[in-house]
Design a protein around this motif. Structure first.
Motif, PDB file in Angstrom:
ATOM      1  N   ASP A 158      96.046   2.108  25.047  1.00 49.15           N
ATOM      2  CA  ASP A 158      95.031   2.291  26.090  1.00 49.15           C
ATOM      3  C   ASP A 158      95.587   1.914  27.462  1.00 49.15           C
ATOM      4  O   ASP A 158      95.305   2.588  28.462  1.00 49.15           O
ATOM      5  CB  ASP A 158      93.808   1.433  25.773  1.00 49.15           C
ATOM      6  CG  ASP A 158      92.994   1.998  24.623  1.00 49.15           C
ATOM      7  OD1 ASP A 158      93.129   3.218  24.348  1.00 49.15           O
ATOM      8  OD2 ASP A 158      92.230   1.234  24.000  1.00 49.15           O
ATOM      9  N   SER A 161      97.823   4.671  28.614  1.00 50.53           N
ATOM     10  CA  SER A 161      97.015   5.823  29.016  1.00 50.53           C
ATOM     11  C   SER A 161      96.405   5.619  30.398  1.00 50.53           C
ATOM     12  O   SER A 161      96.444   6.525  31.243  1.00 50.53           O
ATOM     13  CB  SER A 161      95.917   6.053  27.975  1.00 50.53           C
ATOM     14  OG  SER A 161      95.057   7.099  28.375  1.00 50.53           O
ATOM     15  N   ARG A 165      97.172   7.797  33.845  1.00 53.09           N
ATOM     16  CA  ARG A 165      96.115   8.417  34.647  1.00 53.09           C
ATOM     17  C   ARG A 165      96.164   7.930  36.098  1.00 53.09           C
ATOM     18  O   ARG A 165      95.754   8.645  37.012  1.00 53.09           O
ATOM     19  CB  ARG A 165      94.754   8.103  34.038  1.00 53.09           C
ATOM     20  CG  ARG A 165      94.447   8.896  32.775  1.00 53.09           C
ATOM     21  CD  ARG A 165      92.972   8.796  32.418  1.00 53.09           C
ATOM     22  NE  ARG A 165      92.631   9.675  31.306  1.00 53.09           N
ATOM     23  CZ  ARG A 165      92.631   9.304  30.032  1.00 53.09           C
ATOM     24  NH1 ARG A 165      92.962   8.044  29.711  1.00 53.09           N
ATOM     25  NH2 ARG A 165      92.313  10.154  29.087  1.00 53.09           N
ATOM     26  N   ASN A 234      98.829  16.734  27.708  1.00 52.31           N
ATOM     27  CA  ASN A 234      98.227  15.557  28.330  1.00 52.31           C
ATOM     28  C   ASN A 234      98.511  14.345  27.453  1.00 52.31           C
ATOM     29  O   ASN A 234      97.853  14.127  26.426  1.00 52.31           O
ATOM     30  CB  ASN A 234      96.717  15.774  28.486  1.00 52.31           C
ATOM     31  CG  ASN A 234      96.078  14.713  29.365  1.00 52.31           C
ATOM     32  OD1 ASN A 234      96.643  13.648  29.582  1.00 52.31           O
ATOM     33  ND2 ASN A 234      94.891  15.019  29.864  1.00 52.31           N
ATOM     34  N   GLU A 237      95.498  11.652  27.203  1.00 51.55           N
ATOM     35  CA  GLU A 237      94.446  12.008  26.248  1.00 51.55           C
ATOM     36  C   GLU A 237      94.929  11.859  24.812  1.00 51.55           C
ATOM     37  O   GLU A 237      94.183  11.405  23.930  1.00 51.55           O
ATOM     38  CB  GLU A 237      94.000  13.441  26.508  1.00 51.55           C
ATOM     39  CG  GLU A 237      92.843  13.905  25.623  1.00 51.55           C
ATOM     40  CD  GLU A 237      92.420  15.325  25.939  1.00 51.55           C
ATOM     41  OE1 GLU A 237      91.533  15.845  25.230  1.00 51.55           O
ATOM     42  OE2 GLU A 237      92.972  15.908  26.891  1.00 51.55           O
ATOM     43  N   ASP A 240      94.842   8.213  23.883  1.00 48.58           N
ATOM     44  CA  ASP A 240      93.460   7.758  23.667  1.00 48.58           C
ATOM     45  C   ASP A 240      92.986   8.109  22.259  1.00 48.58           C
ATOM     46  O   ASP A 240      92.389   7.271  21.565  1.00 48.58           O
ATOM     47  CB  ASP A 240      92.537   8.388  24.705  1.00 48.58           C
ATOM     48  CG  ASP A 240      92.716   7.766  26.078  1.00 48.58           C
ATOM     49  OD1 ASP A 240      93.211   6.624  26.142  1.00 48.58           O
ATOM     50  OD2 ASP A 240      92.363   8.426  27.079  1.00 48.58           O
ATOM     51  N   LYS A 241      93.241   9.338  21.838  1.00 50.62           N
ATOM     52  CA  LYS A 241      92.821   9.744  20.497  1.00 50.62           C
ATOM     53  C   LYS A 241      93.588   8.978  19.416  1.00 50.62           C
ATOM     54  O   LYS A 241      93.014   8.594  18.394  1.00 50.62           O
ATOM     55  CB  LYS A 241      93.024  11.247  20.332  1.00 50.62           C
ATOM     56  CG  LYS A 241      92.119  12.097  21.216  1.00 50.62           C
ATOM     57  CD  LYS A 241      92.353  13.583  20.978  1.00 50.62           C
ATOM     58  CE  LYS A 241      91.423  14.423  21.856  1.00 50.62           C
ATOM     59  NZ  LYS A 241      91.632  15.878  21.662  1.00 50.62           N
TER      60      LYS A 241
END
Length: 324
Positions: A158, A161, A165, A234, A237, A240-241
């Motif tokens: 996280d 990520s 971003r 990406n 993303e 995150d998954k």
């Protein structure tokens, strides 16, 4: 005052000052906490992989501080595996230290058994068990450390990520995890960031990370990053998954662990119970079990029973070990 005596006092004072200064410089260059931290980081890098020339040179420092013992250890077929085990367990000792402690434990028990005239099967088994004890302790510490890293990995993904971003590059995101995440995962990502800074490619540094951290979740993370770097997409993303998937896996594993807790407790009780009963009988009535160690048939029975117990312990361990 005698001029010769005054000159002697001045020279003695200068000699003492230079001695103290030299001692401080030597300690600061070889034994200071900062030098030890750097050596530990470099040793961890050398234990991770084989891609960079710097790592090949640093491998000379991993095995032993003695040149003679170093050459002998480099000829051992499993020396690098032992070094990697030390790094995976988070221990700062060397391979030579592990071997020395193991041999001293085994020889100590062997000498005690010979002095107290223990039965030779019991002496040999006790010496073998104590020789393997440091290695088993390292395996236990490695397992606990890997569990902590796996539990911290979703939060680390996280953080990467969010850093991506925010516009940071992937190596910078790894460095942020090394600086801001808790140990022990921070140390592993910091080593990976240092490897990239030393000139190792990102793919090779991530592969070295999976070599140091033997975890399925870490392999998934590395594979996802490497595939994304080759195909595009990406990455934020995707991480995150993946973090959500790992968290759900931990929830399922917690449920399975609760359901298997009764079986694990039964296996531990059945493993310890025969040895506790034998110790209690030996303490209350020493002559009752003496025939097992004096009669040849008794020794054969003891060996057969221990062999069956090892098979039973392995079977129970496989039954209660559930992979998720």
């Amino acid at each position: 005052m005698n001029p010769v005596f005054s000159l002697f006092v001045i020279l003695a004072f200068l000699a003492v000052v230079l001695l103290l200064e030299g001692s401080f410089v030597y300690w600061n260059d070889s034994k200071s906490p900062e030098v030890r931290r750097v050596e530990q980081r470099l040793r961890a890098i050398s234990a991770g992989g084989h891609e960079a020339g710097e790592s090949q040179l640093l491998k000379q420092r991993v095995m032993s501080h003695s040149p003679v013992l170093q050459k002998l250890l480099l000829k051992m077929p499993r020396a690098h595996q032992l070094d990697r085990l030390l790094e995976q367990s988070g221990t700062g000792s060397t391979v030579m230290h592990l071997i020395t402690v193991s041999l001293l434990c085994g020889l100590g028990v062997l000498m005690v058994g010979l002095l107290l005239r223990w039965p030779w099967p019991l002496t040999v088994l006790a010496a073998a068990a104590l020789t393997a004890a440091p290695g088993m302790r390292l395996l236990y510490k490695r397992e606990k450390r890997l569990q902590m890293i796996e539990a911290q990995l979703p939060d680390a993904m996280d953080l990467i990520s969010r850093a991506l971003r925010a516009g940071h590059a992937f190596p910078s995101a790894l460095a942020m995890v090394g600086n801001e995440a808790p140990e022990p995962i921070a140390g592993e990502f910091k080593i990976t960031s240092d490897e990239i800074g030393f000139g190792i490619s990102v793919d090779n540094a991530l592969n070295n990370l999976t070599a140091r951290v033997v975890s399925a979740d870490m392999r998934y993370f590395v594979m996802a990053v490497i595939i994304q770097r080759e195909t595009g997409g990406n990455l934020a993303e995707l991480l995150d998954k993946l973090a959500e998937l790992v968290r759900e896996r931990f929830k399922l594993f917690a449920k399975v662990r609760v359901l298997a807790a009764e079986g694990k407790l039964s296996a531990r009780i059945l493993t310890v119970l025969p040895f506790c009963l034998a110790a209690a009988i030996q303490f209350l009535n020493p002559k009752y079990l003496s025939v097992l160690f004096t009669d040849p048939m008794g020794i054969r029975l003891v060996i057969a029973v221990l062999t069956l117990m090892v098979i039973g312990i392995f079977a129970m361990w496989r039954i209660v070990k559930i992979r998720v």
